[in-house]
Design a protein around this motif. Structure first.
Motif, mmCIF file in Angstrom:
data_model
loop_
_atom_site.group_PDB
_atom_site.id
_atom_site.type_symbol
_atom_site.label_atom_id
_atom_site.label_comp_id
_atom_site.label_asym_id
_atom_site.label_seq_id
_atom_site.Cartn_x
_atom_site.Cartn_y
_atom_site.Cartn_z
ATOM 1 N N ASP A 158 9.960 -9.281 9.928
ATOM 2 C CA ASP A 158 10.503 -8.726 8.696
ATOM 3 C C ASP A 158 11.981 -8.412 8.903
ATOM 4 O O ASP A 158 12.346 -7.674 9.808
ATOM 5 N N ASP A 159 12.817 -8.997 8.050
ATOM 6 C CA ASP A 159 14.252 -8.736 8.087
ATOM 7 C C ASP A 159 14.614 -7.981 6.818
ATOM 8 O O ASP A 159 14.845 -8.581 5.768
ATOM 9 N N ALA A 160 14.618 -6.657 6.912
ATOM 10 C CA ALA A 160 14.956 -5.783 5.783
ATOM 11 C C ALA A 160 14.157 -6.128 4.527
ATOM 12 O O ALA A 160 14.698 -6.241 3.437
ATOM 13 N N GLY A 161 12.839 -6.335 4.711
ATOM 14 C CA GLY A 161 11.967 -6.602 3.571
ATOM 15 C C GLY A 161 11.722 -8.073 3.280
ATOM 16 O O GLY A 161 10.918 -8.413 2.434
ATOM 17 N N LYS A 162 12.417 -8.947 3.991
ATOM 18 C CA LYS A 162 12.225 -10.387 3.804
ATOM 19 C C LYS A 162 11.386 -10.931 4.952
ATOM 20 O O LYS A 162 11.717 -10.727 6.129
ATOM 21 N N LEU A 163 10.291 -11.631 4.641
ATOM 22 C CA LEU A 163 9.437 -12.228 5.658
ATOM 23 C C LEU A 163 10.139 -13.461 6.218
ATOM 24 O O LEU A 163 10.434 -14.394 5.479
ATOM 25 N N VAL A 164 10.430 -13.435 7.532
ATOM 26 C CA VAL A 164 11.192 -14.523 8.150
ATOM 27 C C VAL A 164 10.430 -15.214 9.285
ATOM 28 O O VAL A 164 10.953 -16.126 9.913
ATOM 29 N N GLY A 165 9.202 -14.780 9.520
ATOM 30 C CA GLY A 165 8.398 -15.399 10.557
ATOM 31 C C GLY A 165 6.982 -14.888 10.498
ATOM 32 O O GLY A 165 6.714 -13.840 9.909
ATOM 33 N N CYS A 166 6.069 -15.649 11.109
ATOM 34 C CA CYS A 166 4.675 -15.226 11.111
ATOM 35 C C CYS A 166 3.934 -15.859 12.270
ATOM 36 O O CYS A 166 4.388 -16.831 12.867
ATOM 37 N N GLY A 167 2.794 -15.297 12.553
ATOM 38 C CA GLY A 167 1.872 -15.833 13.535
ATOM 39 C C GLY A 167 0.559 -15.110 13.390
ATOM 40 O O GLY A 167 0.516 -13.997 12.862
ATOM 41 N N SER A 168 -0.514 -15.747 13.825
ATOM 42 C CA SER A 168 -1.813 -15.099 13.721
ATOM 43 C C SER A 168 -2.646 -15.384 14.954
ATOM 44 O O SER A 168 -2.325 -16.271 15.749
ATOM 45 N N LEU A 169 -3.706 -14.599 15.103
ATOM 46 C CA LEU A 169 -4.681 -14.807 16.158
ATOM 47 C C LEU A 169 -6.002 -15.184 15.515
ATOM 48 O O LEU A 169 -6.415 -14.571 14.530
ATOM 49 N N LEU A 170 -6.656 -16.160 16.096
ATOM 50 C CA LEU A 170 -7.998 -16.535 15.677
ATOM 51 C C LEU A 170 -8.909 -16.381 16.881
ATOM 52 O O LEU A 170 -8.662 -17.001 17.927
ATOM 53 N N LYS A 171 -9.929 -15.553 16.736
ATOM 54 C CA LYS A 171 -10.875 -15.352 17.829
ATOM 55 C C LYS A 171 -11.775 -16.575 17.919
ATOM 56 O O LYS A 171 -12.429 -16.956 16.952
ATOM 57 N N LEU A 213 -11.506 -15.528 24.346
ATOM 58 C CA LEU A 213 -10.463 -16.488 23.991
ATOM 59 C C LEU A 213 -10.006 -16.313 22.543
ATOM 60 O O LEU A 213 -10.832 -16.236 21.637
ATOM 61 N N VAL A 214 -8.682 -16.247 22.361
ATOM 62 C CA VAL A 214 -8.080 -16.277 21.028
ATOM 63 C C VAL A 214 -7.025 -17.371 21.004
ATOM 64 O O VAL A 214 -6.495 -17.770 22.046
ATOM 65 N N GLU A 215 -6.741 -17.830 19.795
ATOM 66 C CA GLU A 215 -5.710 -18.846 19.602
ATOM 67 C C GLU A 215 -4.563 -18.262 18.796
ATOM 68 O O GLU A 215 -4.775 -17.591 17.780
ATOM 69 N N ILE A 216 -3.342 -18.525 19.244
ATOM 70 C CA ILE A 216 -2.169 -18.240 18.422
ATOM 71 C C ILE A 216 -2.030 -19.420 17.479
ATOM 72 O O ILE A 216 -2.021 -20.573 17.907
ATOM 73 N N ARG A 217 -1.940 -19.141 16.192
ATOM 74 C CA ARG A 217 -1.777 -20.209 15.215
ATOM 75 C C ARG A 217 -0.870 -19.762 14.091
ATOM 76 O O ARG A 217 -0.532 -18.592 13.986
ATOM 77 N N SER A 218 -0.481 -20.708 13.284
ATOM 78 C CA SER A 218 0.419 -20.434 12.149
ATOM 79 C C SER A 218 1.679 -19.705 12.589
ATOM 80 O O SER A 218 2.167 -18.820 11.901
ATOM 81 N N LEU A 219 2.217 -20.087 13.752
ATOM 82 C CA LEU A 219 3.432 -19.465 14.269
ATOM 83 C C LEU A 219 4.628 -20.236 13.724
ATOM 84 O O LEU A 219 4.780 -21.434 13.994
ATOM 85 N N GLY A 220 5.435 -19.564 12.919
ATOM 86 C CA GLY A 220 6.583 -20.228 12.321
ATOM 87 C C GLY A 220 7.706 -19.268 12.008
ATOM 88 O O GLY A 220 7.474 -18.078 11.788
ATOM 89 N N ILE A 221 8.900 -19.805 11.963
ATOM 90 C CA ILE A 221 10.111 -19.027 11.689
ATOM 91 C C ILE A 221 10.846 -19.701 10.537
ATOM 92 O O ILE A 221 10.978 -20.926 10.500
ATOM 93 N N ALA A 222 11.350 -18.899 9.610
ATOM 94 C CA ALA A 222 12.091 -19.421 8.455
ATOM 95 C C ALA A 222 13.397 -20.065 8.907
ATOM 96 O O ALA A 222 14.012 -19.646 9.902
#
Length: 166
Positions: A48-61, A66-75
């Motif tokens: 979060d950059d001052a209220g603007k979503l600029v990146g994301c990532g998630s964990l899937l069990k 074991l978990v997976e990092i997925r949907s990892l992205g940067i604007a």
């Protein structure tokens, strides 16, 4: 004000969807519907950059260990600033909190994950992943992503509890 990583909230769904769809359109991330994002919002961390979503990532069990990092992205405009590493750190902390010792990812950005302590492994060691997502992927029989893995050192629960009291 620096970019911060935080748990995603329901208000983030549209921005998450837009960011992920941009990557999906390039064929480098699986698309996610708004409904799926809303259902799984608790698995996401956002930058979060001052209220603007600029990146994301998630964990899937994928299993008890074991978990997976997925949907990892940067604007666009925010890449190369260490935000991806901050997101990975936040996701690793989440995995540790859940006491899950192995974190994997399928990626085209191998060097990024290696800089963050991951090692290349044979993707066939993750049948959990194959049966969860790969069965629905258009690249199923011709996957060109590389599997990476990082192990988390977990203290035994009793030791963790006594350590917390000191």
């Amino acid at each position: 004000m620096p970019v911060i990583c935080r748990k995603a909230k329901s208000e983030d769904v549209n921005a998450l969807h837009d960011l992920i769809q941009g990557y999906a359109a390039q064929g480098i991330m699986l698309p996610r519907s708004r409904e799926a994002l809303a259902r799984n919002i608790g698995n996401f961390v956002v930058a979060d950059d001052a209220g603007k979503l600029v990146g994301c990532g998630s964990l899937l069990k994928l299993g008890s260990d074991l978990v997976e990092i997925r949907s990892l992205g940067i604007a666009d405009g925010y890449k190369g600033q260490g935000i991806g590493s901050k997101l990975v750190d936040a996701l690793m902390a989440e995995a540790k909190e859940q006491r899950i010792p192995k974190v994997m990812a399928l990626t085209y950005e191998v060097s990024f994950f290696q800089k963050n302590g991951f090692h290349i492994v044979d993707k066939e060691i993750f049948p959990e992943k194959v049966w969860t997502d790969c069965v629905n992927c258009p690249k199923q029989n011709n996957c060109d992503e590389i599997a990476v893995l990082k192990r988390i050192e977990l203290m035994p629960e009793a030791a963790e509890m006594s350590y917390a009291r000191t």
